[in-house]
Design a protein around this motif. Structure first.
Motif, PDB file in Angstrom:
ATOM      1  N   LYS A  61      10.083 -17.134 -42.371  1.00  0.00           N
ATOM      2  CA  LYS A  61       9.160 -16.290 -43.126  1.00  0.00           C
ATOM      3  C   LYS A  61       8.063 -15.668 -42.268  1.00  0.00           C
ATOM      4  O   LYS A  61       7.367 -14.770 -42.729  1.00  0.00           O
ATOM      5  CB  LYS A  61       8.516 -17.096 -44.262  1.00  0.00           C
ATOM      6  N   VAL A  62       7.856 -16.192 -41.060  1.00  0.00           N
ATOM      7  CA  VAL A  62       6.783 -15.637 -40.227  1.00  0.00           C
ATOM      8  C   VAL A  62       7.303 -15.120 -38.888  1.00  0.00           C
ATOM      9  O   VAL A  62       7.162 -13.940 -38.582  1.00  0.00           O
ATOM     10  CB  VAL A  62       5.651 -16.665 -40.003  1.00  0.00           C
TER      11      VAL A  62
ATOM     12  N   VAL B 186      10.632 -22.959 -42.258  1.00  0.00           N
ATOM     13  CA  VAL B 186      10.079 -21.896 -43.111  1.00  0.00           C
ATOM     14  C   VAL B 186       9.230 -20.945 -42.266  1.00  0.00           C
ATOM     15  O   VAL B 186       9.289 -19.726 -42.406  1.00  0.00           O
ATOM     16  CB  VAL B 186       9.232 -22.505 -44.248  1.00  0.00           C
TER      17      VAL B 186
ATOM     18  N   VAL C  93      -2.083 -19.431 -40.836  1.00  0.00           N
ATOM     19  CA  VAL C  93      -2.155 -19.206 -42.281  1.00  0.00           C
ATOM     20  C   VAL C  93      -0.953 -19.855 -42.972  1.00  0.00           C
ATOM     21  O   VAL C  93      -1.094 -20.595 -43.949  1.00  0.00           O
ATOM     22  CB  VAL C  93      -2.197 -17.694 -42.597  1.00  0.00           C
ATOM     23  N   ALA C  94       0.234 -19.608 -42.428  1.00  0.00           N
ATOM     24  CA  ALA C  94       1.436 -20.149 -43.058  1.00  0.00           C
ATOM     25  C   ALA C  94       1.406 -21.672 -43.073  1.00  0.00           C
ATOM     26  O   ALA C  94       1.781 -22.301 -44.060  1.00  0.00           O
ATOM     27  CB  ALA C  94       2.679 -19.640 -42.333  1.00  0.00           C
ATOM     28  N   ARG C  95       0.923 -22.265 -41.979  1.00  0.00           N
ATOM     29  CA  ARG C  95       0.819 -23.727 -41.943  1.00  0.00           C
ATOM     30  C   ARG C  95      -0.137 -24.226 -43.015  1.00  0.00           C
ATOM     31  O   ARG C  95       0.125 -25.209 -43.699  1.00  0.00           O
ATOM     32  CB  ARG C  95       0.342 -24.190 -40.558  1.00  0.00           C
ATOM     33  N   ALA C  96      -1.268 -23.511 -43.161  1.00  0.00           N
ATOM     34  CA  ALA C  96      -2.251 -23.918 -44.166  1.00  0.00           C
ATOM     35  C   ALA C  96      -1.648 -23.899 -45.567  1.00  0.00           C
ATOM     36  O   ALA C  96      -2.009 -24.705 -46.419  1.00  0.00           O
ATOM     37  CB  ALA C  96      -3.479 -23.013 -44.104  1.00  0.00           C
ATOM     38  N   PHE C  97      -0.721 -22.975 -45.796  1.00  0.00           N
ATOM     39  CA  PHE C  97      -0.100 -22.891 -47.116  1.00  0.00           C
ATOM     40  C   PHE C  97       1.135 -23.781 -47.223  1.00  0.00           C
ATOM     41  O   PHE C  97       1.898 -23.668 -48.167  1.00  0.00           O
ATOM     42  CB  PHE C  97       0.230 -21.436 -47.458  1.00  0.00           C
ATOM     43  N   GLY C  98       1.324 -24.620 -46.216  1.00  0.00           N
ATOM     44  CA  GLY C  98       2.353 -25.647 -46.326  1.00  0.00           C
ATOM     45  C   GLY C  98       3.695 -25.308 -45.705  1.00  0.00           C
ATOM     46  O   GLY C  98       4.686 -25.964 -46.024  1.00  0.00           O
ATOM     47  N   ALA C  99       3.765 -24.295 -44.831  1.00  0.00           N
ATOM     48  CA  ALA C  99       5.048 -23.928 -44.238  1.00  0.00           C
ATOM     49  C   ALA C  99       5.488 -24.978 -43.217  1.00  0.00           C
ATOM     50  O   ALA C  99       4.748 -25.306 -42.302  1.00  0.00           O
ATOM     51  CB  ALA C  99       4.945 -22.563 -43.573  1.00  0.00           C
TER      52      ALA C  99
ATOM     53  N   PRO D 238      10.239 -12.145 -39.240  1.00  0.00           N
ATOM     54  CA  PRO D 238       9.713 -10.843 -39.662  1.00  0.00           C
ATOM     55  C   PRO D 238       8.680 -10.275 -38.694  1.00  0.00           C
ATOM     56  O   PRO D 238       8.649  -9.068 -38.469  1.00  0.00           O
ATOM     57  CB  PRO D 238       9.077 -11.117 -41.028  1.00  0.00           C
TER      58      PRO D 238
END
Ligand SMILES: Nc1ncnc2c1ncn2[C@@H]1O[C@H](COP(=O)(O)OP(=O)(O)O)[C@@H](O)[C@H]1O
Ligand SMILES: [Mg+2]
Lengths: 260, 251
Positions: free
Chosen positions: B167-168, B163, B153-159, B171
């Motif tokens: 952020k992933v 990052v 998901v984070a990659r899809a949103f450009g992480a 946490p």
């Protein structure tokens, strides 16, 4: 953009995954185009490569052969300024509230805190989540979680929205309501939507075009254009016969997929 | 509810002390020091009458703990993430680490004294060794238990990778990681003090050894209580850190 370049063009893509019993061919030789503002649904038996195809459009799954073009440019990785994805597994961040999950994409794009909070808050109301902004995913029902995931995708306001069985885990009634709600959003924003489902009802109620895929390796079996106006009267003779036709095609592939 | 738990804890503590007093008086009060003898000894200790050079010993022990734990954290995070994020390395080395962790750590101590001598270095090395394993293994477990869907998901949103990490990964594994850091801290403290007891001329552990060797049992008990105080206060510090970490991920 020149009018004769389709927004999304898939050119003869194929994908194999390695597995313990040799490579598995997930999809083979799939080509299709999706024009701006279309609601294009992909339907097919499970395991036929629908998620793989969507992953290719999102830039998350590299193609083994062929290529995907968005607005004429080859896709080499995720492009969150153009494409937002809602996954089959919503994948909410458990340490973020509903609101913070919706903000995620904007946060990565460096949108200032107040601004992104505003955008996310404005989105939660039509999603029916206004009262749940400060709840964590574990405190939300399955339907709410999926709506948060949709909010997270809508927040970055892209031209293209990819949705992988977004309502698959919901009960029938919630599903129908969510479909109506999505249709409303699509008609207001004119986003281009590529929507994966295994529900005939959803495909017929929502799409301007339905693409039927074959059992693995997934190929395109047939394409159905649906010019009928919205909201659709699902009991009309027209749609009832379309439903029978679509069911015939899917049934054949599902049987093939069960026989192996 | 909290107040009730507190008063219950105090009651259990007082009850324990009373039992200790009775048992020690019934047995040999020289070997089994009753609280009525330990408390004056503790007072003498803290007023620096029994061991006037206590502050310098205590300071040394704390310095050794800080260095040992600091190195354990650095090495633990480095090795843990190195092995956790690199699949090939992880497959080769993670089982070896787990096997080494299962060996009772005291068996390494004699060789550490040979390598690092009798002074602070061998205590630091032992504290490091004890703290390093739980931290490394916690990082490994944390990386492994991070839901891959969240990464997608984070990659899809450009992480991008850094990052993604902040952020992933962090946490997602925070509780495991903080748990490992806490265990590592407790074990580093134990490693340093045990190292001092086993052979040293300075540090809190050496005083314990001294009092014990001269059969100054009330002093011995008072020093043990002080050591307990060191361990408990590091644990309190760790709890504060944990709270802060929680607030940080909530942000
Ligand atoms: N990461 C992967 N590794 C190995 N095999 C995979 C992977 N992803 C999908 N597959 C296999 O590829 C085929 C198509 O999967 P998928 O695209 O998820 O299909 P669908 O979404 O239509 O159910 C399935 O047989 C699946 O087991
Ligand atoms: Mg799928």
């Amino acid at each position: 953009m020149t009018p004769n370049v389709p927004l999304i063009a898939v050119e003869r893509v194929g994908k194999r995954y390695p597995s313990s019993s040799g490579p598995v061919e997930a999809i083979a030789d799939v080509s299709l185009t999706v024009g701006e503002g279309e609601f294009c649904t992909i339907i097919g038996p499970s395991g036929c490569g629908k998620s793989t195809l969507l992953g290719m459009l999102a830039g998350l799954v590299p193609c083994d052969s062929g290529r995907v073009l968005v607005a004429g440019a080859p896709v080499t990785g995720p492009d969150p300024r153009r494409v937002a994805t809602v996954f089959q597994d919503p994948g909410l961040f458990p340490w973020r509230t509903a609101l913070e999950n919706v903000e995620f994409g904007l946060e990565l794009q460096g949108v200032p805190r107040d601004r992104r909070r505003q955008v996310a808050t404005d989105l939660l109301a039509p999603l029916g989540l206004a009262r749940f902004a400060d709840k964590y995913p574990r405190e939300l029902s399955g339907g709410m979680r999926q709506r948060v995931a949709i909010g997270r995708a809508l927040a970055i306001d892209t031209a293209i929205l990819l949705m992988d069985e977004p309502f698959g885990a919901l009960d029938e009634q919630t599903r129908v309501l969510m479909g109506e709600w999505l249709l409303d959003i699509w008609r207001r924003t004119r986003k281009t939507v590529v929507f994966v489902t295994h529900s005939l009802h959803e495909a017929l109620a929502l799409s301007s075009r339905v693409i039927v895929m074959t059992a693995r390796p997934g190929r395109i079996k047939s394409v159905l254009e649906l010019p009928q106006p919205y909201p659709r009267a699902m009991e009309s003779a027209d749609l009832v016969s379309l439903r029978a036709k679509l069911w015939g095609e899917i049934r054949e592939e599902s049987m093939r997929s069960m026989e192996r | 509810m909290r107040a009730r738990t507190r008063s219950l804890q105090v009651a259990i503590l007082l009850g324990g002390i009373a039992l200790w007093e009775i048992a020690a008086r019934a047995a040999n009060p020289l070997l089994y020091v009753p609280p009525s003898a330990a408390l004056p000894a503790l007072r003498d200790l803290l007023t620096l009458t029994s061991y006037p050079d206590l502050p310098s010993h205590l300071l040394l022990t704390i310095q050794e703990i800080v260095v040992a734990y600091g190195l354990a954290v650095l090495a633990g995070l480095g090795v843990g993430f190195g092995l956790g994020l690199n699949r090939v390395l992880g497959r080769v080395y993670a089982p070896i680490l787990a096997a080494l962790y299962a060996v009772p750590a005291v068996v390494w101590y004699p060789s550490l004294m040979l390598f690092f001598g009798l002074d602070a270095a061998s205590k630091i090395a032992f504290g490091f060794l004890l703290g390093f394993f739980p931290i490394t293994l916690a990082v490994l477990a944390g990386v492994r238990q991070t839901n891959p869907q969240l990464v997608t998901v984070a990659r899809a949103f450009g992480a991008r990778p850094h990052v993604l990490f902040v952020k992933v990964m962090l946490p997602a594994m925070l509780f495991t990681l903080v748990g490992g850091l806490r265990t590592g801290l407790a074990l580093s403290v134990i490693g340093v003090i045990v190292g001092e007891i086993l052979g040293s001329k300075s540090g809190l552990g050496s005083l314990i050894n001294h009092a014990y060797g001269l059969a100054r049992t009330p002093d011995y008990v008072a020093l043990v209580v002080l050591a307990l105080g060191v361990v408990v206060s590091t644990d309190v510090a760790a709890t504060l850190l944990e709270r802060r970490a929680q607030r940080w991920t909530a942000e």
